[in-house]
Design a protein around this motif. Structure first.
Motif, PDB file in Angstrom:
ATOM      1  N   LEU A  57       0.821  -1.209   0.000  1.00 18.22           N
ATOM      2  CA  LEU A  57       0.000   0.000   0.000  1.00 18.22           C
ATOM      3  C   LEU A  57       0.858   1.263   0.000  1.00 18.22           C
ATOM      4  CD1 LEU A  57      -2.938  -1.005   2.367  1.00 18.22           C
ATOM      5  CD2 LEU A  57      -2.959  -0.778  -0.121  1.00 18.22           C
ATOM      6  N   ARG A  58       1.988   1.232   0.723  1.00 19.88           N
ATOM      7  CA  ARG A  58       2.883   2.396   0.692  1.00 19.88           C
ATOM      8  C   ARG A  58       3.450   2.599  -0.713  1.00 19.88           C
ATOM      9  NH1 ARG A  58       4.688   0.726   5.996  1.00 19.88           N
ATOM     10  NH2 ARG A  58       6.394  -0.444   5.021  1.00 19.88           N
ATOM     11  N   ALA A  59       3.862   1.506  -1.340  1.00 23.23           N
ATOM     12  CA  ALA A  59       4.397   1.611  -2.695  1.00 23.23           C
ATOM     13  C   ALA A  59       3.333   2.101  -3.673  1.00 23.23           C
ATOM     14  CB  ALA A  59       4.937   0.245  -3.140  1.00 23.23           C
ATOM     15  N   ALA A  60       2.116   1.575  -3.551  1.00 21.40           N
ATOM     16  CA  ALA A  60       1.029   2.007  -4.433  1.00 21.40           C
ATOM     17  C   ALA A  60       0.716   3.481  -4.236  1.00 21.40           C
ATOM     18  CB  ALA A  60      -0.213   1.160  -4.165  1.00 21.40           C
ATOM     19  N   ALA A  61       0.733   3.945  -2.996  1.00 17.74           N
ATOM     20  CA  ALA A  61       0.466   5.359  -2.717  1.00 17.74           C
ATOM     21  C   ALA A  61       1.536   6.246  -3.342  1.00 17.74           C
ATOM     22  CB  ALA A  61       0.381   5.588  -1.211  1.00 17.74           C
ATOM     23  N   ARG A  62       2.797   5.799  -3.293  1.00 17.63           N
ATOM     24  CA  ARG A  62       3.884   6.581  -3.912  1.00 17.63           C
ATOM     25  C   ARG A  62       3.695   6.663  -5.419  1.00 17.63           C
ATOM     26  NH1 ARG A  62       7.177   3.469  -0.482  1.00 17.63           N
ATOM     27  NH2 ARG A  62       7.930   2.238  -2.271  1.00 17.63           N
ATOM     28  N   LEU A  63       3.393   5.525  -6.040  1.00 13.04           N
ATOM     29  CA  LEU A  63       3.185   5.515  -7.488  1.00 13.04           C
ATOM     30  C   LEU A  63       1.994   6.385  -7.877  1.00 13.04           C
ATOM     31  CD1 LEU A  63       3.804   1.737  -8.281  1.00 13.04           C
ATOM     32  CD2 LEU A  63       5.315   3.658  -8.796  1.00 13.04           C
ATOM     33  N   LEU A  64       0.941   6.318  -7.079  1.00  9.97           N
ATOM     34  CA  LEU A  64      -0.245   7.132  -7.349  1.00  9.97           C
ATOM     35  C   LEU A  64       0.097   8.615  -7.275  1.00  9.97           C
ATOM     36  CD1 LEU A  64      -3.372   7.090  -7.761  1.00  9.97           C
ATOM     37  CD2 LEU A  64      -3.561   7.204  -5.271  1.00  9.97           C
ATOM     38  N   ALA A  65       0.861   9.009  -6.263  1.00 12.33           N
ATOM     39  CA  ALA A  65       1.234  10.417  -6.098  1.00 12.33           C
ATOM     40  C   ALA A  65       2.147  10.881  -7.233  1.00 12.33           C
ATOM     41  CB  ALA A  65       1.926  10.613  -4.753  1.00 12.33           C
ATOM     42  N   GLY A  90       2.446   9.474 -10.427  1.00 13.32           N
ATOM     43  CA  GLY A  90       1.986   9.377 -11.806  1.00 13.32           C
ATOM     44  C   GLY A  90       0.518   9.135 -12.017  1.00 13.32           C
ATOM     45  N   GLY A  91      -0.286   9.216 -10.948  1.00 17.68           N
ATOM     46  CA  GLY A  91      -1.717   9.010 -11.099  1.00 17.68           C
ATOM     47  C   GLY A  91      -2.069   7.536 -11.209  1.00 17.68           C
ATOM     48  N   LEU A 125      -0.365  -3.787 -11.232  1.00 19.50           N
ATOM     49  CA  LEU A 125       0.082  -4.643 -10.138  1.00 19.50           C
ATOM     50  C   LEU A 125       1.549  -5.020 -10.296  1.00 19.50           C
ATOM     51  CD1 LEU A 125      -2.939  -4.628  -9.524  1.00 19.50           C
ATOM     52  CD2 LEU A 125      -2.763  -7.044  -8.955  1.00 19.50           C
ATOM     53  N   ASP A 126       2.042  -5.120 -11.532  1.00 24.68           N
ATOM     54  CA  ASP A 126       3.457  -5.417 -11.746  1.00 24.68           C
ATOM     55  C   ASP A 126       4.337  -4.281 -11.221  1.00 24.68           C
ATOM     56  OD1 ASP A 126       2.620  -7.710 -12.949  1.00 24.68           O
ATOM     57  OD2 ASP A 126       3.262  -7.171 -14.976  1.00 24.68           O
ATOM     58  N   ASP A 127       3.955  -3.032 -11.534  1.00 25.37           N
ATOM     59  CA  ASP A 127       4.738  -1.884 -11.073  1.00 25.37           C
ATOM     60  C   ASP A 127       4.698  -1.771  -9.558  1.00 25.37           C
ATOM     61  OD1 ASP A 127       5.398  -1.281 -13.658  1.00 25.37           O
ATOM     62  OD2 ASP A 127       4.007   0.413 -13.852  1.00 25.37           O
TER      63      ASP A 127
END
Length: 205
Positions: A30-38, A40-41, A47-49
């Motif tokens: 979830l931390r990694a997903a939040a960083r990616l979201l911030a 690059g949207g 899920l691979d990234d």
């Protein structure tokens, strides 16, 4: 017996006890997903990234979240906990202490802001199958909260259906259309919500 029948508010993100390593992996993902979201949207939420950024296997991400939609729902859950505390124990009119009808209006107004501020992520979450979209994540406890308030104002009506009807205009897809395509501003949407609440509650307001 459902949570609503038992009178228990479903806490967002609540799940059975997990192993310590499973909890750590979930947090990392979830931390990694939040960083990616911030950075690059929602386009970055493959899920691979996310697995690469979290330094876990892709299979781990798939097992935990099923797909991109499940990951979006989990990210929204993390952000929803603060909101839940606000309407459960925060200051009125969103929190306890105001008349139920005022709390309904405040709650729906706050939801407009929350959906508007997270349009893209909520749009992904809304693509889930109905059983997931309406049975998991934020929707069940939002619905339960409205049911509780409506029972105090219009107890002789079908409050379960009315709560769903009040939430329906706050879907991200409809709000995005109203704001982006029709040029409506947030105040006009809130005014429409107030009219809808008044019509719904009638003499109970």
């Amino acid at each position: 017996m459902t949570r609503s029948q038992a009178g228990e508010l479903p806490v967002v993100g609540q799940r059975p006890a997990e192993r310590a390593d499973a909890v750590r992996n979930r947090r990392k993902i979830l931390r990694a997903a939040a960083r990616l979201l911030a950075d690059g949207g929602v386009e970055r939420l493959s899920l691979d990234d996310v697995a690469a950024a979290a330094e876990v296997g892709v299979g781990t991400v798939y097992r935990r979240f099923r797909d991109r939609t499940g990951l979006a729902i989990a990210l929204l859950d993390e952000r929803e906990k603060e909101f839940q505390q606000a309407f459960m124990s925060g200051p009125p009119p969103l929190g306890p202490g105001a008349p139920p009808a005022d709390r309904v209006r405040a709650f729906l107004h706050a939801l407009v802001d929350r959906v508007r501020d997270q349009f893209e992520l909520v749009l992904v979450a809304e693509s889930a199958e109905p059983a997931i979209r309406y049975g998991e994540g934020a929707y069940p406890f939002r619905h339960f909260h409205l049911v509780t308030l409506l029972r105090e104002t219009v107890p002789d009506r079908d409050v379960d259906y009315l709560a769903a009807a009040l939430l329906a205009p706050l879907s991200a897809s409809l709000l995005a259309h109203q704001i982006r395509d029709q040029g409506r501003d947030v105040e006009s949407i809130r005014s429409g919500i107030d009219d809808l609440v008044e019509l719904t509650l009638g003499g109970g307001s």
